[in-house]
Design an enzyme around this catalytic site. Structure first.
Site, mmCIF file in Angstrom:
data_model
loop_
_atom_site.group_PDB
_atom_site.id
_atom_site.type_symbol
_atom_site.label_atom_id
_atom_site.label_comp_id
_atom_site.label_asym_id
_atom_site.label_seq_id
_atom_site.Cartn_x
_atom_site.Cartn_y
_atom_site.Cartn_z
ATOM 1 N N CYS A 93 0.841 -1.184 0.000
ATOM 2 C CA CYS A 93 0.000 0.000 0.000
ATOM 3 C C CYS A 93 0.880 1.239 0.000
ATOM 4 O O CYS A 93 2.089 1.173 -0.112
ATOM 5 C CB CYS A 93 -0.905 0.013 1.239
ATOM 6 S SG CYS A 93 -1.827 -1.518 1.509
ATOM 7 N N LEU A 116 -3.576 -1.551 -1.867
ATOM 8 C CA LEU A 116 -3.522 -2.546 -2.932
ATOM 9 C C LEU A 116 -3.840 -3.862 -2.259
ATOM 10 O O LEU A 116 -3.037 -4.407 -1.509
ATOM 11 C CB LEU A 116 -2.134 -2.585 -3.577
ATOM 12 C CG LEU A 116 -1.913 -3.631 -4.675
ATOM 13 C CD1 LEU A 116 -2.814 -3.352 -5.873
ATOM 14 C CD2 LEU A 116 -0.450 -3.650 -5.108
ATOM 15 N N ASN A 165 1.991 -0.437 5.350
ATOM 16 C CA ASN A 165 2.381 -0.757 3.975
ATOM 17 C C ASN A 165 3.304 -1.961 4.021
ATOM 18 O O ASN A 165 4.346 -1.919 4.670
ATOM 19 C CB ASN A 165 3.108 0.449 3.348
ATOM 20 C CG ASN A 165 3.817 0.088 2.045
ATOM 21 O OD1 ASN A 165 3.399 -0.800 1.322
ATOM 22 N ND2 ASN A 165 4.897 0.792 1.762
ATOM 23 N N GLY A 166 2.941 -3.053 3.341
ATOM 24 C CA GLY A 166 3.824 -4.206 3.296
ATOM 25 C C GLY A 166 3.112 -5.507 3.601
ATOM 26 O O GLY A 166 1.888 -5.615 3.472
ATOM 27 N N ILE A 201 11.678 -9.236 -20.044
ATOM 28 C CA ILE A 201 11.667 -8.411 -21.258
ATOM 29 C C ILE A 201 12.984 -8.604 -21.984
ATOM 30 O O ILE A 201 14.008 -8.959 -21.392
ATOM 31 C CB ILE A 201 11.448 -6.914 -20.964
ATOM 32 C CG1 ILE A 201 12.550 -6.370 -20.063
ATOM 33 C CG2 ILE A 201 10.075 -6.669 -20.367
ATOM 34 C CD1 ILE A 201 12.560 -4.855 -19.993
ATOM 35 N N GLY A 216 14.580 -11.689 -7.341
ATOM 36 C CA GLY A 216 15.803 -12.320 -6.861
ATOM 37 C C GLY A 216 16.810 -11.376 -6.254
ATOM 38 O O GLY A 216 17.960 -11.768 -6.019
#
Length: 654
Positions: A2, A54, A79-80, A304, A378
């Site tokens: 969040c 979120l 947050n977390g 990507i 990672g």
């Protein structure tokens, strides 16, 4: 995952004003939490907490924040993720301290633990990544906290009679009390490190809370509060080095795999789709291999690719994904796709940030968010297991330098400098096929000149600072500045590690990792409303890593030796063994090509003089040398360009 923000206005204000200002701050963090928002305020105390959510765990209304503890004592904006929160609930139940649970969010668990054990003890028992602001209604105390390794950000600062705090600077900036005065001293640190290291920020009077720290602010003396550690990385280093594991290579690999499996398993807990970044390198391949080993369905993986020669890792990632059987998604991006990100960078990072891998990190986050809401990464393997080339250099080059008298080092340095970098490049290009693979370096001319500078270091610490610096004497570049002390220059804050390579690893884990790598990942991912998790930074993995002897990390001139042995159990060696690349873009060519006009505008001598932050001469000299091809100054120039672009964006939004 969040975003949080808020403020403490000591003089108080009406409820309407408090809520209105907090809502305006919260809107700046919508990208961090697009699913829900909330504001809580205590008009009498002048305290306001706001949160953007979120939704990851407990998607119901029971996960709404700011959240109250069951007894009403604490209010928190969080947050977390707390990965072991279910175990903490079991512990509370065993002690008879569990409340009647309203839902199954980790935030509710954390509040119950605060009530039962206090805040500091709760954090010591918690496994996770987090930043939070908690108001203790009983003690009338505000507590700000940040996770051990610094995965989640938290800014704070006094502006007049108001304490502002939040996950990103952009939330603080919209408060009427905020003073956007650039800190020239912090700007010198930015030139040296490509980022502004904690506790500094680019603004005067605004700070970053250090990893593993708490800041408790009471009404009695609010401005006197100082952050205190509840967990210290140097303690882990000291204990690990004094109590090393005495075990065989096979036993060490077993212990590491078991610990990584436990960390990954806990971090795969999610009520929303989850996947992983996969570059095909050692770190991400290990994470994905262990994820797939514990999953009953194909793990979603993302990478990507670039068509630019020497910058494409997608083919390696695809080979690893094919072997493991993941559900793999790759996207080849054009230079135009990458260049289109650049205008967004000042708003994404909200203070100058010069690590150019910010561009591909944003692009892979954008790709990943199309399919999942959570991605495992990672990061951390290099700092814990000796992966960076500078650790190998410390074991070879510096050791040899120690036996050379200073006049001999000076002579060698002079010889290296007499040959221009382009000449070094041509020589190595012709000699390359005749040389061992470990001697075939990218940009050998620049590395030769960098070695010449490092040869004059007076000790190992100065050698490391030289290697880790983008601009060597940044205070000479920034007008009216003085470079502040940081972890790298404050000997009292150094870890007790006599071996230079181990000392460098410990320093990187407390500076480069949280201030550069984790900032890059957090901002690039959250700009796409994507949560990232970093299993290697579980503090129990960190503690195990420091108990492993150095010869199980660096062996036969190769870093991450033990981590590789774990990976080879799941992926054939030939799929992952190749020179370390890094997550790079062809910045040198772009600056001479499609970015040339943009860069010239930002680096024009008249503009630099008018703005009054930089001495133009050295910048213009490097720019002209770069354009001519005599030197490759891509990274030094990019750092300046990122400040210039950020400054321009800040002035336009003011």
């Amino acid at each position: 995952m969040c975003g949080l923000t808020g403020f403490w206005h000591l003089r108080g204000a009406s409820r309407e004003i408090l809520r209105s200002q907090a809502e305006q701050m919260s809107r700046q963090l919508t990208h961090r939490g697009p699913d829900d928002s909330g504001v809580w305020c205590d008009e009498a105390a002048g305290i306001v907490l706001a949160q953007r959510r979120l939704s990851i765990l407990d998607l119901s209304e029971a996960g709404h924040q700011p959240m109250h503890s069951a007894c009403g004592r604490y209010v928190i904006a969080f947050n977390g993720e707390i990965y072991n929160h279910l175990e903490l609930r079991q512990r509370l139940a065993a002690e008879g301290a569990a409340p009647t649970w309203r839902g199954h969010s980790d935030t509710e668990t954390m509040l119950a633990c605060f009530v039962a054990w206090g805040i500091e003890r709760t954090l010591q028992l918690s496994v996770g990544m987090f930043a939070f602001a908690a108001w203790d209604r009983q003690q009338r105390t505000l507590v700000l906290g940040r996770d051990r390794m610094g995965e989640k950000p938290l800014y704070y600062g006094w502006c007049k009679d108001t304490l502002l705090f939040g996950s990103e600077l952009k939330a603080l900036k919209v408060h009427p009390a905020f003073n956007a005065q650039i800190d020239r001293d912090a700007l010198t640190l930015f030139l040296r490190h490509d980022c502004v290291p904690a506790p500094y920020t680019i603004y005067q009077g605004v700070l970053k809370l250090r990893p593993g720290h708490l800041l408790q602010i009471s009404l009695d003396a609010p401005r006197d509060a100082q952050p205190t550690p509840y967990w210290h990385y140097n303690d882990v280093v000291s204990q690990g080095l004094s109590e090393p594991l005495a075990c065989s290579d096979s036993e060490a690999a077993d212990a590491l795999e078991q610990r990584l499996r436990a960390s990954i398993s806990s971090q795969m807990l999610s009520d929303v789709p989850l996947g992983a970044f996969l570059s095909g390198g050692i770190d991400s391949s290990t994470i994905v291999a262990l994820m797939q080993a514990s999953s009953h369905r194909p793990v979603k993986t993302f990478t990507i690719g670039f068509d630019e020669n020497g910058y494409d890792e997608a083919v390696h990632a695809s080979a690893v994904a094919g072997h493991l059987g993941t559900e793999h998604t790759e996207l080849y991006v054009s230079p135009e796709d990458a260049l289109a990100v650049i205008p967004r960078l000042p708003s994404i990072f909200c203070e100058p940030f010069g690590d150019s891998s910010q561009i591909p990190t944003f692009l892979v986050s954008e790709l990943t968010r199309r399919e999942v809401t959570v991605a495992l990464s990672g990061d951390g393997g290099d700092e814990l297991f000796g992966g960076y080339n500078r650790y190998l250099t410390a074991r070879t080059t510096w050791k040899r330098m120690l036996h050379m008298p200073r006049f001999a080092r000076k002579a060698v340095a002079g010889t290296l400098r007499t040959i221009p970098p382009v000449a070094w490049d041509r020589m190595m290009e012709h000699a390359g096929p005749l040389l061992p693979k470990k001697w075939r370096l990218a940009a050998p001319g620049d590395k030769a000149h960098k070695l010449a500078e490092a040869l004059m270091a007076s000790n190992g610490q100065a050698f490391f600072l030289n290697v880790a610096s983008r601009w060597k004497e940044p205070a000479n570049m920034v007008i009216g500045s003085r470079e502040p002390s940081t972890l790298l220059t404050d000997a009292e804050a150094w870890p007790e590690a006599s071996n230079l390579a181990q000392w460098m690893m410990a320093m990187d884990a407390q500076s480069y990792l949280p201030d550069d790598i984790l900032v890059k990942v957090d901002r690039a991912a959250m700009a796409n409303s994507l949560e990232t998790r970093v299993p290697m930074l579980d503090h129990r993995v960190v503690e195990l890593a420091w108990r492993l002897p150095l010869h199980q990390k660096i062996r036969h001139g190769q870093g991450k030796w033990l981590l590789r042995q774990v990976l080879y159990r799941h992926v054939p060696k030939e799929l992952v063994e190749r020179p370390k690349m890094g997550f790079a873009v062809p910045l040198d060519r772009w600056l001479r090509g499609p970015l040339r006009d943009w860069a010239e505008s930002l680096l024009s001598e008249s503009r630099l003089r008018q703005e009054g932050y930089f001495e133009p001469h050295s910048i213009r000299q490097k720019w002209e040398e770069h354009l001519s091809g005599r030197r490759n100054w891509q990274y030094a120039l990019w750092t300046v360009l990122m400040f210039q672009a950020w400054l321009e964006a800040s002035q336009q939004s003011a």
